[in-house]
Design an enzyme around this catalytic site. Structure first.
Site, mmCIF file in Angstrom:
data_model
loop_
_atom_site.group_PDB
_atom_site.id
_atom_site.type_symbol
_atom_site.label_atom_id
_atom_site.label_comp_id
_atom_site.label_asym_id
_atom_site.label_seq_id
_atom_site.Cartn_x
_atom_site.Cartn_y
_atom_site.Cartn_z
ATOM 1 N N ASP A 97 0.816 -1.209 0.000
ATOM 2 C CA ASP A 97 0.000 0.000 0.000
ATOM 3 C C ASP A 97 0.853 1.264 0.000
ATOM 4 O O ASP A 97 1.389 1.642 1.038
ATOM 5 C CB ASP A 97 -0.932 -0.014 1.213
ATOM 6 N N ASP A 300 -0.974 5.276 -7.104
ATOM 7 C CA ASP A 300 -1.374 4.574 -5.886
ATOM 8 C C ASP A 300 -1.493 3.078 -6.149
ATOM 9 O O ASP A 300 -2.284 2.655 -6.981
ATOM 10 C CB ASP A 300 -2.726 5.149 -5.434
#
Ligand SMILES: *[C@@H]1O[C@H](CO)[C@@H](O)[C@H](O)[C@H]1NC(C)=O
Ligand SMILES: *[C@@H]1O[C@H](CO)[C@@H](O)[C@H](O)[C@H]1NC(C)=O
Ligand SMILES: *[C@@H]1O[C@H](CO)[C@@H](O)[C@H](O)[C@H]1NC(C)=O
Ligand SMILES: *[C@@H]1O[C@H](CO)[C@@H](O)[C@H](O)[C@H]1NC(C)=O
Ligand SMILES: *[C@@H]1O[C@H](CO)[C@@H](O)[C@H](O)[C@H]1NC(C)=O
Ligand SMILES: *[C@@H]1O[C@H](CO)[C@@H](O)[C@H](O)[C@H]1NC(C)=O
Ligand SMILES: *[C@@H]1O[C@H](CO)[C@@H](O)[C@H](O)[C@H]1NC(C)=O
Ligand SMILES: *[C@@H]1O[C@H](CO)[C@@H](O)[C@H](O)[C@H]1NC(C)=O
Ligand SMILES: *[C@@H]1O[C@H](CO)[C@@H](O)[C@H](O)[C@H]1NC(C)=O
Length: 423
Positions: A97, A300
């Site tokens: 992440d 992301d």
């Protein structure tokens, strides 16, 4: 005396060199890998997760870091990183992440743990576990911590998911390389919506706590294999993260920008979009980072499908409407916003306009399969959406078969087209 000092210096030089010289390779598995979904279903599931994540990312602005609330992070992601911790090693599957910093895993004895297929990590079975003291830099870097003999943390995710535990230090094994004394959260109370096979989250953000910051390699790269492909995707650290070693295509680079309001995230300078041969008429302000920390463009790892700021999405949609010589169709399942009916005869060639992101110093021309996908109803759809908060997020689907390098030392993102299944 001098000799001893020299030997010590030499030894310390050697040890640091040994761990850093050859880089690391480990594997990422897609969160839906090994399941029986069709390619379309995989994509639809990715769209659903993207929408969920986008809501949480957007909610971060509406509650500007109030003193009482615990800062929150999105809890879902797309890829699990294969690593293990402790001595002897205990395997973990952590969500990679780039949208958060803390590394944490579920930890025995659990007060509350969600079910996971791997055994829950048990620090008492490891000879290399130790607590991290409250006055350490890592403890001080936590957004929300308390000192009860040891450094306690609480990390909440935007959907109400939460992990509470203590900060510990362990030997991490990535590929065949061991890295000592990596600080991580030993989470004994983990509640909320976590995904099927994960045992925690590996923060890859730009903060002190993240795995990439703690490893000290200064750069990492990944190359996502096609969605539905059974081969895992490589993630490489240090000297192994070398774009020139693997591909013959043209390597391009663009600066990484930062946003003081979201210091974790990797922002990019997007200056425009071309569809076909038309440079779209999108005002610069649409992609710019605002003074209050909203807007901007970032890449992301946890976002599946690219989400464009609404004015940009509108222009992209208009461009496809005017350039695709096919009738509009409805998406079979509301996952896609813009679809076209394919010609009934398969011999008719379908012309899809090219799609290029213009970053500062680098043009990213997407492979067609990174933005157009066949729906099951004889339709093809544009696989991109509009964001909810004025920001633009470059997602994983758009990065398939592109080797992407994050060089934190020189503050650049580089990329090159690649066959990720062959790296
Ligand atoms: C999740 O775990 C189950 C059971 O261990 C396994 O069959 C499945 O392949 C795993 N899925 C992923 C995506 O790793
Ligand atoms: C579309 O399909 C996915 C999975 O294939 C499902 O999760 C989702 O709920 C569907 N959406 C709609 C609007 O039917
Ligand atoms: C993950 O690592 C374990 C142990 O190192 C290995 O057995 C397994 O095959 C790896 N999985 C993938 C997908 O690389
Ligand atoms: C880990 O430790 C627990 C007790 O703390 C014990 O019950 C368990 O058998 C141990 N597991 C291994 C693999 O040693
Ligand atoms: C380049 O790739 C080869 C083979 O895939 C590998 O053995 C070598 O270590 C790599 N070199 C670098 C500098 O990463
Ligand atoms: C941030 O600033 C922009 C204009 O620069 C404004 O449109 C937006 O409403 C602001 N958002 C918040 C959450 O303050
Ligand atoms: C799409 O669906 C809407 C509402 O269900 C319908 O009114 C419209 O005619 C459909 N369009 C096409 C091209 O099928
Ligand atoms: C897709 O197929 C279903 C079932 O055949 C049909 O009801 C629906 O109208 C089709 N959608 C479009 C956009 O043609
Ligand atoms: C983005 O790139 C453009 C074109 O190179 C440049 O003019 C602009 O100053 C850059 N913006 C930022 C925030 O670096």
């Amino acid at each position: 005396m001098q000799k001893i000092a020299f030997i010590l210096l030499f030894l310390s030089f050697c040890t640091s060199n040994i761990s850093l010289s050859h880089g690391i390779r480990t594997e990422l598995t897609h969160i839906d890998a090994g399941t029986k979904y069709t390619k379309l279903e995989l994509l639809q599931r990715m769209v659903q997760r993207t929408k969920t994540r986008a809501r949480f990312l957007a909610s971060r602005y509406t509650d500007p870091t109030s003193q009482v609330s615990i800062p929150s992070f999105p809890s879902n992601g797309e890829y699990l990183i294969n690593l293990s911790i402790g001595t002897p090693a205990q395997p973990l599957a952590l969500t990679l992440d780039t949208g958060s910093d803390l590394i944490w895993t579920q930890c025995q004895p659990c007060l509350q743990c969600f079910s996971q297929p791997l055994p829950v990590y048990n620090p008492s079975n490891s000879s290399t576990f130790s607590d991290i003291s409250c006055d350490s830099d890592l403890c001080q870097s936590l957004p929300h911590s308390a000192c009860h003999k040891q450094c306690m943390y609480a990390y909440s995710y935007g959907d109400g998911s939460l992990t509470v535990g203590s900060l510990g230090s362990e030997t991490f094994t990535l590929g065949s390389t061991q890295i000592q004394k990596v600080g991580f959260g030993c989470g004994f109370l983990n509640a909320g919506i976590f995904q099927s096979n994960e045992s925690g989250i590996a923060g890859f953000g730009r903060g002190h706590l993240s795995l990439i910051s703690q490893l000290g390699y200064g750069k990492f790269s990944y190359c996502f294999t096609s969605l539905g492909e059974s081969k895992s995707s490589p993630v490489l650290f240090g000297s192994a993260a070398d774009l020139n070693n693997w591909t013959s295509g043209k390597v391009q680079s663009t600066p990484l920008l930062s946003n003081p309001a979201m210091p974790t995230l990797y922002y990019l300078n997007l200056t425009g979009i071309t569809v076909g041969t038309t440079l779209l008429n999108i005002p610069k302000s649409v992609f710019s980072l605002k003074d209050n920390g909203t807007g901007g463009v970032y890449i992301d790892s946890g976002t599946g499908i690219t989400q464009l700021a609404e004015p940009a999405y509108k222009q992209v949609k208009l461009a496809f409407l005017s350039q695709m010589n096919l009738p509009i169709a409805n998406s079979s399942n509301e996952s896609f916003d813009l679809c076209f009916r394919l010609p009934s005869s398969s011999s008719d060639k379908v012309e899809v306009p090219k799609f290029t992101f213009h970053f500062e110093g680098a043009d990213f021309e997407l492979p067609t399969e990174n933005y157009m996908a066949q729906d099951d109803n004889g339709t093809i759809c544009l696989v991109m959406g509009k964001s909810l908060d004025g920001s633009t997020v470059i997602g994983n689907f758009q990065q398939q078969n592109v080797h992407i390098l994050y060089d934190l030392e020189i503050g650049k993102l580089s990329f090159v087209p690649a066959r990720c299944d062959q790296l």
